[in-house]
Scaffold this active site. Structure first.
Site, PDB file in Angstrom:
ATOM      1  N   ASN A  51     -58.558 -15.893 -23.591  1.00 36.56           N
ATOM      2  CA  ASN A  51     -57.964 -15.868 -24.932  1.00 36.56           C
ATOM      3  C   ASN A  51     -58.462 -16.773 -25.769  1.00 36.56           C
ATOM      4  OD1 ASN A  51     -55.992 -14.986 -27.010  1.00 36.56           O
ATOM      5  ND2 ASN A  51     -54.525 -14.539 -25.518  1.00 36.56           N
ATOM      6  N   ASP A  52     -58.117 -17.942 -25.950  1.00 38.12           N
ATOM      7  CA  ASP A  52     -58.497 -18.995 -26.851  1.00 38.12           C
ATOM      8  C   ASP A  52     -60.052 -19.233 -27.034  1.00 38.12           C
ATOM      9  OD1 ASP A  52     -55.887 -19.211 -27.842  1.00 38.12           O
ATOM     10  OD2 ASP A  52     -55.538 -20.693 -25.907  1.00 38.12           O
ATOM     11  N   VAL A  53     -60.574 -18.937 -25.786  1.00 37.59           N
ATOM     12  CA  VAL A  53     -62.058 -19.252 -25.716  1.00 37.59           C
ATOM     13  C   VAL A  53     -62.911 -18.260 -26.083  1.00 37.59           C
ATOM     14  CG1 VAL A  53     -61.570 -21.047 -23.828  1.00 37.59           C
ATOM     15  CG2 VAL A  53     -62.056 -18.262 -23.478  1.00 37.59           C
ATOM     16  N   ALA A 101     -53.106 -21.951 -27.153  1.00 36.08           N
ATOM     17  CA  ALA A 101     -53.131 -22.536 -28.398  1.00 36.08           C
ATOM     18  C   ALA A 101     -51.987 -21.846 -28.979  1.00 36.08           C
ATOM     19  CB  ALA A 101     -54.317 -22.106 -28.934  1.00 36.08           C
TER      20      ALA A 101
END
Length: 461
Positions: free
Chosen positions: A387-389, A428
């Site tokens: 997700n965040d990466v 996050a």
């Protein structure tokens, strides 16, 4: 006997270092662990041979309790829960050091007749060990979802409170080092340091937790080394410094991978905030869904497919079926690679370990810096739970809490397929702009089931 003990320690240190070298790759990691474990066994034997060692019943009881608790825990823990176990076991190490420092204070009547370096090293170990113990327990609680993963702060009072409890711990240490022998002083030091560990980790969100675990691990190593100096125990000094040095290097590398400084993370990082389900202006944005059949057809006609694994793959234990899918694609002449972000999952190397478990060739695992230049030539990027990466907001939105964090540039691929259970956010706590890209299709469902369906469709083509 003294010479024999020294030789045993030298052998154990050599095995520590040689074992650590084995952890540089999945093929040698298991052997490296065994080598280091043998080294630790030799160090324990050398310590037990030290003249003056007594209380054999208590020692045997402690070893027995450790075996009864440790072995079943290590055997039964799931890979997805490994970060929690690392945090918990690391905290136990810090707590043990703090207790040893307390015992040393009691047996020497407040370091009354000890050299200054013994008192200083022991007090340093007490503070850092207590911080590590309580901080690691908070990290465990957040990862285990016993405590909210969101930052829990005191607002503007956060930093003053942090400073206050740190100063209190230092004041207690100074008073003890200058002659104070009242036991309440040591208890006050341990309590102040424990509060510091709690109030420092609570404001840190889930996205920064891997860095926090690594940092606390390094602190435990340093506290053990300091305690070894106070006790004149070579094993503690060397092993503690190895853990402290390697943990510090790892923490720095992870912080750089997130484009964040360690002080900024400790001061209260991003992560775990409220999920944003729509655009900044409040509009609801549509996403494009796809099916396992369409995904299989799309990949079957590709020249290059890059799999981007994340925590969702770990939760679903989908690594084996992902490997089966890759074999089918390779049989069709399609190039398959795996894009690994340094902080994908919940701990460093999380994805590497999972994929190695599924016998994915090591040369197919591509680090972020290597794979990012290849996405432009990639026909399909298959994102499994990451997700965040993969969030382009890290590059395009200065107002995003992850702005500036290096990401896997999957949005540069010709097409992107994201496998997720839902539109929920990552650690996050923010929306992923990738989901709304015109090139992105969403395949909703459990990752293992979805990839299994893709495998069946590929077999039928």
């Amino acid at each position: 006997m003294t010479t024999f003990i020294a030789v045993l320690y030298i052998i154990s240190f050599a095995l520590f270092i040689y074992g650590l070298m084995g952890l540089t790759g999945p093929r040698t990691a298991v052997r490296g662990n065994w080598i280091a474990a043998v080294g630790m066994g030799i160090a324990v034997i050398a310590t037990l041979l030290t003249p003056g060692m007594s209380n054999w019943l208590l020692i045997a009881l402690g070893v027995a309790i450790g075996v009864v608790v440790g072995v079943p825990s290590a055997r039964k823990v799931k890979m997805t829960a490994m970060p929690q176990m690392v945090a918990l076991f690391n905290g136990v190490g810090g707590g043990a050091v703090a207790l040893i420092a307390w015992v040393e204070f009691r047996t020497t009547e407040g370091y009354a007749h000890e050299p200054a370096y013994v008192a200083i090293a022991s007090l340093f170990a007490a503070i850092v060990g207590s911080v590590s113990f309580w901080g690691s327990n908070i990290a465990f609680g957040k990862l285990q979802e016993l405590i909210s993963g969101r930052p829990i702060t005191l607002g503007k009072l956060q930093q003053p409170v942090n400073a206050l409890v740190l100063i209190a711990a230092i004041v207690f240490a100074v008073v003890i080092a200058t002659g104070g022998s009242a036991e309440l002083l040591m208890i006050g030091l341990l309590v102040a340091a424990g509060i510091l560990g709690v109030v420092v980790v609570l404001p840190i969100g889930g996205a920064d937790m891997p860095v926090v675990i690594s940092l606390l691990n390094a602190l435990t190593g340093l506290s053990a080394a300091a305690m070894g100096l106070a006790l004149d125990n070579t094993a503690l000094i060397v092993a503690g410094m190895i853990v402290g040095a390697s943990g510090s290097i790892l923490t720095n590398l992870m912080a750089k991978a997130m484009n964040r400084s360690i002080p900024a993370i400790v001061a209260g990082g991003f992560g775990g905030g409220t999920t944003v389900a729509s655009g900044g202006s409040g509009e609801v944005r549509p996403v494009r869904s796809t099916s396992a059949s369409d995904t299989a057809i799309q990949m079957a006609y590709a020249n290059k497919v890059v799999v981007v694994p994340g925590y969702g793959m770990a939760v679903a234990q989908a690594q084996h079926v992902v490997r089966e899918m890759a074999k089918l694609l390779e049989a069709k002449g399609i190039t398959v690679a795996y894009a690994i972000h340094p902080v994908a999952g919940r701990m460093p190397g999380h994805m590497n370990v999972l994929l190695a478990e599924a016998d994915v060739p090591y040369e197919q695992l591509k680090e972020m810096d290597e794979i990012n230049s290849e996405f432009a030539q990639t026909d399909v990027a298959l994102v499994i739970g990451a997700n965040d990466v993969t969030n382009p907001a890290a590059e395009t939105d200065p107002g995003s809490p992850i702005y500036g964090m290096p990401i896997l540039k999957v949005n540069h691929s010709r097409s992107v397929i994201v496998l997720k259970r839902s539109m929920s956010s990552g650690f996050a706590g923010i929306d992923n702009e990738l989901f709304y890209d015109a090139k992105t299709s969403m395949l909703f469902g459990d990752a293992k089931s979805s990839v299994g369906e893709i495998v069946e469709e590929l077999k039928a083509l």
